[in-house]
Design an enzyme around this catalytic site. Structure first.
Site, PDB file in Angstrom:
ATOM      1  N   ILE A  49       0.871  -1.176   0.000  1.00 59.26           N
ATOM      2  CA  ILE A  49       0.000   0.000   0.000  1.00 59.26           C
ATOM      3  C   ILE A  49       0.906   1.224   0.000  1.00 59.26           C
ATOM      4  CG2 ILE A  49      -1.836   1.228   1.207  1.00 59.26           C
ATOM      5  CD1 ILE A  49      -2.518  -1.517   2.581  1.00 59.26           C
ATOM      6  N   CYS A  59       4.724  -2.438   2.993  1.00 59.91           N
ATOM      7  CA  CYS A  59       4.939  -3.611   2.146  1.00 59.91           C
ATOM      8  C   CYS A  59       3.848  -4.667   2.370  1.00 59.91           C
ATOM      9  CB  CYS A  59       6.278  -4.265   2.465  1.00 59.91           C
ATOM     10  SG  CYS A  59       7.710  -3.314   1.970  1.00 59.91           S
ATOM     11  N   GLU A  61       4.123  -7.843   2.982  1.00 58.94           N
ATOM     12  CA  GLU A  61       4.388  -8.759   4.100  1.00 58.94           C
ATOM     13  C   GLU A  61       3.959  -8.128   5.421  1.00 58.94           C
ATOM     14  OE1 GLU A  61       6.360  -7.702   1.692  1.00 58.94           O
ATOM     15  OE2 GLU A  61       8.105  -8.987   1.403  1.00 58.94           O
TER      16      GLU A  61
END
Ligand code: THU
Length: 142
Positions: A49, A59, A61
């Protein structure tokens, strides 16, 4: 060492690939998806995002990990990651950045499995300890 069924790995990879389609990445046009498996068996997905103030970007993750932690989960087994240019298929393995590796180290053990995927037939796996050896952790400061 964590042993994960191949079917579960393939499922995580598929979830990561579909999550990458939800990336909000108008600045880089690079789309990343992640699928995090908790010890409870639940899968938390995430995408990158971005933000016009680039440093505020999150990120894929970390999106997945923060979603899971905010839902009360803190015990994780594996994560699958896939990244590609918008409108294209992955052509290389997308490894987690240093900040994401550090966030993984906050919640995950050394044998946490990190799967980097080009497709559900082409992926490889590492342990977190392989990707972030000699890491800084809470044991250093308490
Ligand atoms: N990105 C991730 O989502 N995960 C990583 O581990 C590396 C980079 C994103 C951040 C940014 O939106 C785009 O990829 C290009 O750096």
């Amino acid at each position: 060492m964590n042993n994960l069924d191949n079917d579960i790995k393939v499922k995580l990879v598929k979830e990561a690939l579909s999550s990458s389609e939800r990336a909000y990445s108008p600045y880089s046009n690079y789309c990343v998806g992640a699928a995090l498996l908790s010890a409870s068996g639940r899968i938390y997905t995430g995408c990158n995002i971005e933000n016009s103030s680039y440093g505020a970007t999150n990120c894929a993750e970390r999106t997945a990990i923060f979603k899971a932690v905010s839902e009360g989960e803190k015990d994780f087994t594996a994560i699958a990651i896939a990244g590609h240019k918008r409108g294209e298929k992955p052509v290389e393995y997308a490894f987690p950045c240093g900040i994401c590796r550090q966030v993984m180290a906050e919640f995950c053990k050394k044998d946490f499995i990190v799967i980097v995927a080009v497709s559900d037939e082409d992926f490889k796996e590492f342990t977190l300890d392989e990707l972030l050896p000699e890491s800084f952790g809470s044991d250093c400061i308490v």
